[in-house]
Motif scaffolding. Sequence first.
Motif, PDB file in Angstrom:
ATOM      1  N   MET A 161       0.842  -1.168   0.000  1.00  0.00           N
ATOM      2  CA  MET A 161       0.000   0.000   0.000  1.00  0.00           C
ATOM      3  C   MET A 161       0.888   1.233   0.000  1.00  0.00           C
ATOM      4  SD  MET A 161      -1.255   0.172   3.955  1.00  0.00           S
ATOM      5  CE  MET A 161      -0.608  -1.395   4.472  1.00  0.00           C
ATOM      6  N   LYS A 162       0.343   2.314  -0.526  1.00  0.00           N
ATOM      7  CA  LYS A 162       1.037   3.599  -0.496  1.00  0.00           C
ATOM      8  C   LYS A 162       0.007   4.704  -0.673  1.00  0.00           C
ATOM      9  CE  LYS A 162       2.451   4.919  -4.916  1.00  0.00           C
ATOM     10  NZ  LYS A 162       3.474   5.601  -5.554  1.00  0.00           N
ATOM     11  N   LEU A 163       0.424   5.937  -0.403  1.00  0.00           N
ATOM     12  CA  LEU A 163      -0.475   7.066  -0.618  1.00  0.00           C
ATOM     13  C   LEU A 163      -0.735   7.232  -2.104  1.00  0.00           C
ATOM     14  CD1 LEU A 163       1.060   9.801   1.726  1.00  0.00           C
ATOM     15  CD2 LEU A 163      -1.089   8.583   2.061  1.00  0.00           C
ATOM     16  N   LYS A 164      -1.943   7.631  -2.428  1.00  0.00           N
ATOM     17  CA  LYS A 164      -2.227   7.949  -3.821  1.00  0.00           C
ATOM     18  C   LYS A 164      -1.347   9.124  -4.241  1.00  0.00           C
ATOM     19  CE  LYS A 164      -6.904   6.153  -4.043  1.00  0.00           C
ATOM     20  NZ  LYS A 164      -8.329   6.441  -4.274  1.00  0.00           N
ATOM     21  N   ASP A 165      -0.975   9.145  -5.508  1.00  0.00           N
ATOM     22  CA  ASP A 165      -0.064  10.173  -6.015  1.00  0.00           C
ATOM     23  C   ASP A 165      -0.608  11.583  -5.851  1.00  0.00           C
ATOM     24  OD1 ASP A 165       1.837   8.302  -6.747  1.00  0.00           O
ATOM     25  OD2 ASP A 165       1.056   8.089  -8.782  1.00  0.00           O
ATOM     26  N   GLU A 166      -1.913  11.718  -5.755  1.00  0.00           N
ATOM     27  CA  GLU A 166      -2.514  13.043  -5.662  1.00  0.00           C
ATOM     28  C   GLU A 166      -2.527  13.596  -4.235  1.00  0.00           C
ATOM     29  OE1 GLU A 166      -6.075  11.722  -7.726  1.00  0.00           O
ATOM     30  OE2 GLU A 166      -5.646  13.232  -9.261  1.00  0.00           O
ATOM     31  N   ILE A 167      -1.939  12.863  -3.283  1.00  0.00           N
ATOM     32  CA  ILE A 167      -1.793  13.365  -1.917  1.00  0.00           C
ATOM     33  C   ILE A 167      -0.457  14.086  -1.829  1.00  0.00           C
ATOM     34  CG2 ILE A 167      -1.488  12.749   0.513  1.00  0.00           C
ATOM     35  CD1 ILE A 167      -4.350  12.482  -0.396  1.00  0.00           C
ATOM     36  N   VAL A 168      -0.501  15.325  -1.394  1.00  0.00           N
ATOM     37  CA  VAL A 168       0.698  16.143  -1.259  1.00  0.00           C
ATOM     38  C   VAL A 168       0.936  16.402   0.227  1.00  0.00           C
ATOM     39  CG1 VAL A 168       1.736  18.386  -1.790  1.00  0.00           C
ATOM     40  CG2 VAL A 168       0.328  17.226  -3.504  1.00  0.00           C
ATOM     41  N   LEU A 169       2.181  16.179   0.638  1.00  0.00           N
ATOM     42  CA  LEU A 169       2.570  16.436   2.018  1.00  0.00           C
ATOM     43  C   LEU A 169       3.278  17.774   2.092  1.00  0.00           C
ATOM     44  CD1 LEU A 169       4.029  12.929   2.926  1.00  0.00           C
ATOM     45  CD2 LEU A 169       1.675  13.738   3.139  1.00  0.00           C
ATOM     46  N   GLY A 170       3.059  18.480   3.193  1.00  0.00           N
ATOM     47  CA  GLY A 170       3.708  19.762   3.356  1.00  0.00           C
ATOM     48  C   GLY A 170       3.902  20.103   4.815  1.00  0.00           C
ATOM     49  N   SER A 171       4.578  21.224   5.031  1.00  0.00           N
ATOM     50  CA  SER A 171       4.821  21.709   6.382  1.00  0.00           C
ATOM     51  C   SER A 171       4.869  23.228   6.336  1.00  0.00           C
ATOM     52  CB  SER A 171       6.143  21.155   6.903  1.00  0.00           C
ATOM     53  OG  SER A 171       6.387  21.608   8.209  1.00  0.00           O
ATOM     54  N   ILE A 172       4.144  23.861   7.232  1.00  0.00           N
ATOM     55  CA  ILE A 172       4.158  25.315   7.358  1.00  0.00           C
ATOM     56  C   ILE A 172       4.324  25.636   8.835  1.00  0.00           C
ATOM     57  CG2 ILE A 172       2.850  27.468   7.103  1.00  0.00           C
ATOM     58  CD1 ILE A 172       1.456  26.208   4.698  1.00  0.00           C
ATOM     59  N   ASP A 173       5.312  26.450   9.136  1.00  0.00           N
ATOM     60  CA  ASP A 173       5.580  26.849  10.522  1.00  0.00           C
ATOM     61  C   ASP A 173       5.676  25.645  11.460  1.00  0.00           C
ATOM     62  OD1 ASP A 173       5.687  29.564   9.927  1.00  0.00           O
ATOM     63  OD2 ASP A 173       3.541  29.846  10.293  1.00  0.00           O
ATOM     64  N   GLY A 174       6.300  24.576  10.980  1.00  0.00           N
ATOM     65  CA  GLY A 174       6.497  23.396  11.810  1.00  0.00           C
ATOM     66  C   GLY A 174       5.291  22.494  11.954  1.00  0.00           C
ATOM     67  N   ARG A 175       4.224  22.813  11.258  1.00  0.00           N
ATOM     68  CA  ARG A 175       3.008  21.984  11.316  1.00  0.00           C
ATOM     69  C   ARG A 175       2.925  21.174  10.037  1.00  0.00           C
ATOM     70  NH1 ARG A 175      -1.072  24.017  15.336  1.00  0.00           N
ATOM     71  NH2 ARG A 175      -2.077  22.198  14.475  1.00  0.00           N
ATOM     72  N   ASP A 176       2.846  19.854  10.191  1.00  0.00           N
ATOM     73  CA  ASP A 176       2.810  18.951   9.047  1.00  0.00           C
ATOM     74  C   ASP A 176       1.373  18.672   8.633  1.00  0.00           C
ATOM     75  OD1 ASP A 176       5.662  18.496   8.982  1.00  0.00           O
ATOM     76  OD2 ASP A 176       5.385  17.330  10.816  1.00  0.00           O
ATOM     77  N   PHE A 177       1.159  18.550   7.321  1.00  0.00           N
ATOM     78  CA  PHE A 177      -0.187  18.310   6.815  1.00  0.00           C
ATOM     79  C   PHE A 177      -0.139  17.527   5.517  1.00  0.00           C
ATOM     80  CE2 PHE A 177       1.281  22.270   5.008  1.00  0.00           C
ATOM     81  CZ  PHE A 177       0.960  22.154   3.671  1.00  0.00           C
ATOM     82  N   ALA A 178      -1.304  17.035   5.117  1.00  0.00           N
ATOM     83  CA  ALA A 178      -1.486  16.355   3.832  1.00  0.00           C
ATOM     84  C   ALA A 178      -2.767  16.892   3.215  1.00  0.00           C
ATOM     85  CB  ALA A 178      -1.587  14.847   4.020  1.00  0.00           C
ATOM     86  N   ILE A 179      -2.732  17.108   1.905  1.00  0.00           N
ATOM     87  CA  ILE A 179      -3.925  17.557   1.184  1.00  0.00           C
ATOM     88  C   ILE A 179      -4.065  16.753  -0.108  1.00  0.00           C
ATOM     89  CG2 ILE A 179      -3.924  19.902   2.105  1.00  0.00           C
ATOM     90  CD1 ILE A 179      -2.675  20.834  -0.540  1.00  0.00           C
ATOM     91  N   ALA A 180      -5.294  16.656  -0.555  1.00  0.00           N
ATOM     92  CA  ALA A 180      -5.571  15.984  -1.827  1.00  0.00           C
ATOM     93  C   ALA A 180      -5.543  17.022  -2.940  1.00  0.00           C
ATOM     94  CB  ALA A 180      -6.928  15.302  -1.770  1.00  0.00           C
ATOM     95  N   THR A 181      -5.020  16.628  -4.084  1.00  0.00           N
ATOM     96  CA  THR A 181      -4.985  17.497  -5.253  1.00  0.00           C
ATOM     97  C   THR A 181      -5.654  16.773  -6.417  1.00  0.00           C
ATOM     98  OG1 THR A 181      -2.824  16.651  -5.971  1.00  0.00           O
ATOM     99  CG2 THR A 181      -2.823  18.567  -4.489  1.00  0.00           C
ATOM    100  N   GLY A 182      -5.789  17.469  -7.528  1.00  0.00           N
ATOM    101  CA  GLY A 182      -6.342  16.863  -8.733  1.00  0.00           C
ATOM    102  C   GLY A 182      -7.728  16.292  -8.519  1.00  0.00           C
ATOM    103  N   SER A 183      -8.013  15.211  -9.215  1.00  0.00           N
ATOM    104  CA  SER A 183      -9.348  14.615  -9.141  1.00  0.00           C
ATOM    105  C   SER A 183      -9.662  14.059  -7.754  1.00  0.00           C
ATOM    106  CB  SER A 183      -9.506  13.519 -10.192  1.00  0.00           C
ATOM    107  OG  SER A 183      -8.577  12.481  -9.971  1.00  0.00           O
ATOM    108  N   LEU A 184      -8.646  13.703  -6.994  1.00  0.00           N
ATOM    109  CA  LEU A 184      -8.869  13.187  -5.641  1.00  0.00           C
ATOM    110  C   LEU A 184      -9.479  14.249  -4.728  1.00  0.00           C
ATOM    111  CD1 LEU A 184      -8.590  10.724  -3.805  1.00  0.00           C
ATOM    112  CD2 LEU A 184      -6.269  11.497  -3.267  1.00  0.00           C
ATOM    113  N   SER A 185      -9.235  15.512  -5.031  1.00  0.00           N
ATOM    114  CA  SER A 185      -9.781  16.582  -4.189  1.00  0.00           C
ATOM    115  C   SER A 185     -11.307  16.660  -4.286  1.00  0.00           C
ATOM    116  CB  SER A 185      -9.152  17.936  -4.552  1.00  0.00           C
ATOM    117  OG  SER A 185      -9.504  18.307  -5.869  1.00  0.00           O
TER     118      SER A 185
END
Length: 87
Positions: free
Chosen positions: A1-25
Amino acid sequence: MKLKDEIVLGSIDGRDFAIATGSLSKEFSGIINNNSTANYIFQLLKTEQSEDSIVDAMLKKYDADEEVVRADVKEVLNKLEELNILE
């Protein structure tokens, strides 16, 4: 298993997050705020993993009981499956 390619991981001000992009959104339009443990699991899931491989990696990184780690990993994976963001 793995994350779908349309999941983007990021970090802002030390806070980690994941968001869906493209058709997954269209299916998932929220932001997942991750603590450091969940973020590590997300990082691992950028490549193909099994539950056991994630548990093994977590045990190498954290000084914790295997039963606790396995339960935490299972909880995160179940949530990701509910959100339909795993391949």
